[in-house]
Write an enzyme that holds these catalytic residues in place. Structure first.
Site, PDB file in Angstrom:
ATOM      1  N   GLY A  71       0.784  -1.217   0.000  1.00 22.53           N
ATOM      2  CA  GLY A  71       0.000   0.000   0.000  1.00 22.53           C
ATOM      3  C   GLY A  71       0.820   1.272   0.000  1.00 22.53           C
ATOM      4  N   ASN A 162      -8.397   4.069   8.506  1.00 24.69           N
ATOM      5  CA  ASN A 162      -7.808   2.885   9.132  1.00 24.69           C
ATOM      6  C   ASN A 162      -7.821   2.931  10.652  1.00 24.69           C
ATOM      7  OD1 ASN A 162      -5.819   5.017   8.439  1.00 24.69           O
ATOM      8  ND2 ASN A 162      -4.422   3.753   9.643  1.00 24.69           N
ATOM      9  N   GLN A 190      -7.945  -0.459   3.457  1.00 30.11           N
ATOM     10  CA  GLN A 190      -8.832  -1.036   4.468  1.00 30.11           C
ATOM     11  C   GLN A 190     -10.192  -1.425   3.900  1.00 30.11           C
ATOM     12  OE1 GLN A 190      -8.095  -1.949   7.472  1.00 30.11           O
ATOM     13  NE2 GLN A 190      -6.085  -0.992   7.705  1.00 30.11           N
ATOM     14  N   SER A 210      -3.431  -3.475  -0.590  1.00 31.22           N
ATOM     15  CA  SER A 210      -2.352  -4.246   0.029  1.00 31.22           C
ATOM     16  C   SER A 210      -2.850  -5.639   0.378  1.00 31.22           C
ATOM     17  CB  SER A 210      -1.858  -3.540   1.296  1.00 31.22           C
ATOM     18  OG  SER A 210      -0.789  -4.254   1.881  1.00 31.22           O
ATOM     19  N   HIS A 212      -1.673  -7.887   2.630  1.00 31.65           N
ATOM     20  CA  HIS A 212      -1.623  -8.409   3.999  1.00 31.65           C
ATOM     21  C   HIS A 212      -2.772  -7.930   4.871  1.00 31.65           C
ATOM     22  CE1 HIS A 212       0.005  -5.049   6.586  1.00 31.65           C
ATOM     23  NE2 HIS A 212       0.264  -4.551   5.396  1.00 31.65           N
ATOM     24  N   THR A 248      12.229  -7.071 -10.727  1.00 30.05           N
ATOM     25  CA  THR A 248      11.753  -8.436 -10.935  1.00 30.05           C
ATOM     26  C   THR A 248      10.546  -8.705 -10.053  1.00 30.05           C
ATOM     27  OG1 THR A 248      13.987  -9.169 -11.445  1.00 30.05           O
ATOM     28  CG2 THR A 248      12.383 -10.867 -10.844  1.00 30.05           C
ATOM     29  N   CYS A 337       1.890   1.844  12.061  1.00 30.81           N
ATOM     30  CA  CYS A 337       3.106   2.564  11.692  1.00 30.81           C
ATOM     31  C   CYS A 337       3.581   3.492  12.802  1.00 30.81           C
ATOM     32  CB  CYS A 337       2.873   3.374  10.421  1.00 30.81           C
ATOM     33  SG  CYS A 337       2.425   2.346   9.016  1.00 30.81           S
TER      34      CYS A 337
END
Length: 393
Positions: A71, A162, A190, A210, A212, A248, A337
């Site tokens: 994200g 969030n 979210q 994102s 996860h 990659t 965070c």
């Protein structure tokens, strides 16, 4: 003592189906997707299959899906990419005397991946306006409209917050942006798997996701870029992702994200029922236990279904987090965070809550494995903590 995890807005446990899909990808194909031999072609095919599947689930075209590291990279790519593109166009059409850096609008309740990116833009000479929310954590379209300038190139506003879960009027603000020929970005991290998302029907040009947060792997995400939208690449190097994002590709992570998106979208209706049961049991239990000493933070109805932010007024945030952790309950004070520093939430500050509410706020967020019985057990453990704290005084 049962350990209870209620911090799903920070990250989620991986689904076994996702793990199996990733293991299959790792075992089956280790070729570089840019290689032209058979192993490379197989890896490239797996990425394209994942892209097709995700696009189908999110109402987008496959070529509008760009794979990223998560994200934060998606947010940064949209913000810097749109701002730099606008700046380059301005340089072509304006003389040095009249040339000005483009202007960006965001809100004071965005994720730090957006806020810090915008702060860096300011250091580079761009203009940024930070629009404040109301007391429920909702950014009003008229406040955004008032911030628009002739040189505004981008509006960035998340779908659902969030920390407090409040839903933002993305439809209205996106339409407002396009009426003024301004690009629209939304952080939808979210919202994925929680509300219906048909990207081709939303008035947005960029959307960040994102893996996860939906029981997928860490380190992989998506940036949706609407067809025809001009932006500058954020990472330069090879020709991966049709020259939009060098490096990659994380083949197994991309395969895992596709599996996670498919499961999240297919099971969303059942999950919403489960989340409502857990949230209602916890909120009702806290109200019965604490009465007027517990306060809801965020919009009471226009909200993400998996987030409950409350202020338990008799117990400071630090004390509550520490005691809950010792009693086997994992929650947070807000964004992962910043939670390590135990700073007062910038979101709650932007909502201009009282100091008492600011310093006693806790975020519960629900997901896979949570039950109504767990919520009731959490209320019991909170009752023990509150009684202990009150007895000290």
């Amino acid at each position: 003592m049962e350990h209870i995890y209620m911090d799903h807005a920070a990250t989620t446990p991986m689904r076994q189906e996702v793990v199996e899909a990733m293991m299959c990808a790792m075992n089956k194909s280790y070729g570089n997707p840019s290689s032209i031999h058979a192993y490379g072609r197989e890896a490239k095919r797996m990425i394209q299959d994942a892209r097709d599947q995700i696009a189908l689930m999110l109402g987008a075209s496959p070529h509008e899906i760009i794979f990223t590291s998560g994200g934060s990279e998606s947010d940064n790519t949209a913000i810097f990419g749109a701002a730099w593109s606008a700046w380059l166009r301005a340089r072509e059409h304006q003389s040095g005397a009249e040339r000005s850096k483009p202007h960006v609008i965001t809100s004071t309740i965005e994720h730090h991946a957006v806020l810090h990116a915008c702060e860096h833009l300011e250091k580079l000479g761009f203009e940024v306006t930070y629009v404040a929310p109301d007391a429920c954590g909702v950014v009003r379209p008229d406040a955004v409209k008032a911030a628009i300038q002739p040189n505004t190139c981008l509006i960035s506003l998340m779908i659902g917050n969030n920390e407090v879960g409040s839903l933002q009027p993305i439809q209205e603000i996106g339409e407002l942006a396009h009426a003024h020929d301004i690009l629209m970005h939304t952080d939808a991290v979210q919202a994925l798997g929680m509300i219906e998302l048909s990207l081709n029907k939303l008035p947005v040009d960029f959307a960040s996701f994102s893996a996860h947060k939906i029981n997928g792997p860490k380190g992989v995400g998506i940036l949706y870029v609407k067809q025809g939208v001009a932006y500058e690449s954020f990472i330069h190097g090879g020709n991966q992702e049709r020259k939009h994002r060098a490096g990659t590709e994380n083949v197994s992570g991309i395969v895992g994200m596709a599996a996670a998106v498919k499961l999240a979208e297919e099971e969303r209706s059942d999950k919403l029922v489960q989340l409502a049961e857990v949230r209602d049991a916890l909120w009702t239990g806290l109200q019965e236990l604490l009465q007027d000493r517990v306060v809801l933070n965020g919009h009471p109805t226009a909200r993400l279904p998996h987030i409950l932010n409350v202020s338990i007024l008799d117990v400071p945030t630090e004390n509550m987090l520490m005691n809950l952790d010792m009693m086997g309950v994992m929650v947070s004070s807000g964004s992962a965070c910043t939670s390590g520093s135990l700073e007062v939430s910038h979101v709650l500050q932007a909502m201009e809550l009282s100091d008492e509410r600011l310093r006693s706020a806790i975020r519960f967020s629900f997901g896979l494995g949570n039950t109504k019985e767990q919520a009731q057990e959490v209320v019991k453990r909170i009752a023990t903590i509150v009684t202990r704290v009150r007895n000290r005084h």
